[in-house]
Write a protein that holds these residues in place. Structure first.
Motif, mmCIF file in Angstrom:
data_model
loop_
_atom_site.group_PDB
_atom_site.id
_atom_site.type_symbol
_atom_site.label_atom_id
_atom_site.label_comp_id
_atom_site.label_asym_id
_atom_site.label_seq_id
_atom_site.Cartn_x
_atom_site.Cartn_y
_atom_site.Cartn_z
ATOM 1 N N ARG A 302 0.677 -1.170 -0.185
ATOM 2 C CA ARG A 302 0.063 -0.074 -0.056
ATOM 3 C C ARG A 302 0.811 1.329 0.035
ATOM 4 N N LEU A 303 1.879 1.211 0.660
ATOM 5 C CA LEU A 303 2.692 2.501 0.900
ATOM 6 C C LEU A 303 3.402 2.443 -0.306
ATOM 7 N N ALA A 304 3.846 1.526 -1.151
ATOM 8 C CA ALA A 304 4.660 1.684 -2.517
ATOM 9 C C ALA A 304 3.524 2.131 -3.432
ATOM 10 N N ASN A 305 2.394 1.800 -3.530
ATOM 11 C CA ASN A 305 1.581 2.396 -4.541
ATOM 12 C C ASN A 305 1.177 4.112 -3.991
ATOM 13 N N ALA A 306 1.246 4.201 -2.855
ATOM 14 C CA ALA A 306 0.811 5.525 -2.464
ATOM 15 C C ALA A 306 1.883 6.526 -2.910
ATOM 16 N N TRP A 307 3.185 5.947 -2.592
ATOM 17 C CA TRP A 307 4.360 6.763 -2.892
ATOM 18 C C TRP A 307 4.349 7.064 -4.594
ATOM 19 N N LYS A 308 3.975 5.919 -5.354
ATOM 20 C CA LYS A 308 4.004 6.000 -6.619
ATOM 21 C C LYS A 308 2.916 7.117 -7.285
ATOM 22 N N VAL A 309 1.742 7.205 -6.504
ATOM 23 C CA VAL A 309 0.697 7.962 -7.005
ATOM 24 C C VAL A 309 1.096 9.454 -6.813
ATOM 25 N N SER A 315 10.903 6.340 -3.225
ATOM 26 C CA SER A 315 10.393 5.637 -2.034
ATOM 27 C C SER A 315 9.580 4.562 -2.528
ATOM 28 N N ALA A 316 8.915 4.537 -3.456
ATOM 29 C CA ALA A 316 8.136 3.543 -4.079
ATOM 30 C C ALA A 316 8.853 2.317 -4.202
ATOM 31 N N ALA A 317 9.919 2.377 -5.148
ATOM 32 C CA ALA A 317 10.871 1.433 -5.293
ATOM 33 C C ALA A 317 11.511 0.734 -3.961
ATOM 34 N N ASP A 318 11.964 1.457 -2.913
ATOM 35 C CA ASP A 318 12.127 0.980 -1.904
ATOM 36 C C ASP A 318 11.070 0.189 -0.895
ATOM 37 N N ALA A 319 9.906 0.603 -1.011
ATOM 38 C CA ALA A 319 8.720 -0.078 -0.491
ATOM 39 C C ALA A 319 8.509 -1.232 -1.220
ATOM 40 N N TYR A 320 8.620 -1.297 -2.487
ATOM 41 C CA TYR A 320 8.417 -2.672 -3.288
ATOM 42 C C TYR A 320 9.419 -3.537 -2.786
ATOM 43 N N ALA A 321 10.690 -3.202 -2.605
ATOM 44 C CA ALA A 321 11.658 -4.074 -2.222
ATOM 45 C C ALA A 321 11.518 -4.732 -0.900
ATOM 46 N N LYS A 322 11.050 -4.029 0.058
ATOM 47 C CA LYS A 322 10.810 -4.334 1.377
ATOM 48 C C LYS A 322 9.667 -5.539 1.512
ATOM 49 N N ALA A 323 8.536 -5.117 0.605
ATOM 50 C CA ALA A 323 7.529 -6.155 0.539
ATOM 51 C C ALA A 323 7.896 -7.501 -0.374
ATOM 52 N N ASP A 324 8.677 -7.200 -1.340
ATOM 53 C CA ASP A 324 9.300 -8.439 -1.950
ATOM 54 C C ASP A 324 10.226 -9.401 -0.922
ATOM 55 N N ALA A 325 10.933 -8.702 -0.260
ATOM 56 C CA ALA A 325 12.021 -9.397 0.698
ATOM 57 C C ALA A 325 10.991 -10.293 1.676
ATOM 58 N N LEU A 326 9.784 -9.781 2.081
ATOM 59 C CA LEU A 326 8.844 -10.754 2.927
ATOM 60 C C LEU A 326 8.437 -11.889 2.146
ATOM 61 N N ALA A 327 8.000 -11.671 0.917
ATOM 62 C CA ALA A 327 7.611 -12.736 -0.286
ATOM 63 C C ALA A 327 7.556 -12.264 -1.421
ATOM 64 N N PRO A 328 8.049 -13.091 -2.493
ATOM 65 C CA PRO A 328 8.262 -12.684 -3.886
ATOM 66 C C PRO A 328 6.982 -12.248 -4.376
#
Length: 420
Positions: A302-309, A315-328
């Motif tokens: 949700r945070l990644a999408n919000a930063w992207k909007v 910041s969006a790329a960093d949030a996607y990376a953190k989500a991907d680290a928890l599950a691809p």
């Protein structure tokens, strides 16, 4: 005898229609004229892109030189030999058009049985269907009734029958359809199809409040990824607007933090700049909460999408990376993640190593993804692997429509990669 007369009339009609064709002359456009027409269009396209500013002057000049070279090369080609079969091409279509109906008539009179009545389908069995056949309400009705004949209390069949009866009545939920939907709900109380159409019946009967209440309840208990939700939301808004009522439905989830009712009232009186700042404050509040709960993968998305909007792509790329680290993440989210990376690039710059890693995963998941093909081609070119760059760009070029503005630039990049 009647069939024979009809066949003769058909043959005579075809013969009359073929008279202009028999009188016409075979005309053909020479190879050189056709190629010159194509090259003229290419020159005009180059000039339009140059005037619009989408094609640099240097690239436009290079493209014009290449087209002019092709024009000269086309003029040096020997003319094609004259065709000796023009008369054959003129006579053959009329002959076939007349011969085929006559042959079919002869075979039908020899082997057919014109007086035999049509045989109906076996009682209780719907007609066979295939994927190539057009949609048919009659077939839906037959299939639902056949299924109910075998299983009278099947809720899916009852709901399907009600839907087919509604379609047969051009969208009006008739009394037999309502009875079928009610029987389906008695056996399966959460059937979304029955709930939707019963609400539509209430709206058509003038009881918009009951329809909206039923649909809101369906909306509340449906999973967020249910495919019918966009249509259901649109129908709620349509009926509410027609009845002068408040739709009173929550907005579709977008990933952006949703303000409370008090915050919405306060934001209504703000200037656009103040409203944007308030939204940014809510997103920053979500970011602060994620630092306290870093294992919340859905929250990171949700945070990644919000930063992207908001246009904060780093910041969006960093949030996607953190989500991907928890599950691809899946291919759709990989595309969003890659887009957040490439939006940070300067014009003409190759993607960073982090962006390249995401793009390679995206290409593996979707080999024909245009974003991955273009930027991985740029990464290969920058790394000196020009054959790989040309291959990716050629694949992308084949996927683009003929009028895509990027085609000229992509063709020039391919020439550079191939050393031409």
């Amino acid at each position: 005898m009647l069939e024979f007369l009809l066949a003769l009339l058909t043959t005579a009609t075809v013969g009359v229609l073929l008279i202009p064709l028999l009188r016409s002359r075979t005309a053909s456009t020479g190879r050189l004229e056709g190629e010159l027409a194509i090259y003229r269009d290419q020159l005009a396209e180059i000039e339009r892109e140059r005037a619009a500013g989408t094609l640099p002057e240097s690239e436009a000049a290079a493209a014009r030189i290449e087209v002019e070279r092709r024009i000269l090369a086309a003029g040096d080609q020997p003319p094609p030999p004259a065709r000796a079969d023009a008369m054959l091409h003129k006579v053959l279509p009329p002959v076939l058009a007349l011969a085929i109906p006559l042959l079919a008539l002869g075979l039908y009179l020899q082997t057919g049985r014109p007086g035999l009545p049509a045989a109906p389908f076996a009682a209780g069995q719907p007609p066979p269907a295939s994927a190539d056949e057009p949609f048919s309400v009659e077939k839906l009705l037959a299939a639902a009734r056949a299924r109910l004949a075998a299983q009278p209390d099947d809720p899916e069949a009852l709901s399907a029958l009600g839907e087919a009866l509604t379609l047969e009545a051009n969208g009006t939920v008739t009394r037999p359809a309502v009875e079928s939907f009610n029987k389906a709900l008695a056996a399966q109380p959460d059937d979304p199809r029955a709930l939707y159409y019963l609400g539509l019946h209430e709206a058509q009967s003038g009881d918009s409040r009951a329809a909206l209440a039923r649909w809101r309840a369906l909306l509340a208990k449906s999973p967020p990824d249910a495919p019918f939700l966009p249509m259901l939301r649109a129908e709620i808004e349509r009926v509410a607007k027609a009845a002068g009522l408040d739709p009173d439905i929550p907005p579709a989830p977008t990933g952006m933090p949703q303000p409370s009712r008090e915050q919405q009232d306060a934001m209504a009186s703000m200037t656009p700049e103040q409203r944007q700042q308030a939204i940014r404050g809510m997103v920053e509040g979500l970011a602060a909460r994620m630092k306290e709960n870093p294992q919340d993968r859905a929250g990171w998305l949700r945070l990644a999408n919000a930063w992207k909007v908001l246009g904060e792509n780093a910041s969006a790329a960093d949030a996607y990376a953190k989500a991907d680290a928890l599950a691809p993440v899946d291919a759709r989210l990989l595309a969003d993640w890659a887009e957040a990376h490439v939006r940070q690039l300067a014009p003409g710059a190759p993607p960073s190593p982090q962006a390249t890693a995401v793009l390679e995963r995206l290409e593996k998941a979707e080999p024909r993804n245009a974003l991955a093909l273009f930027y991985l081609g740029a990464a290969s070119f920058a790394a000196g692997d020009k054959p790989a760059a040309a291959q990716r760009w050629k694949t992308l070029l084949a996927l683009l429509p003929a009028d895509a503005p990027i085609r000229g630039m992509l063709e020039q990049r391919i020439k550079e990669a191939e050393g031409r």
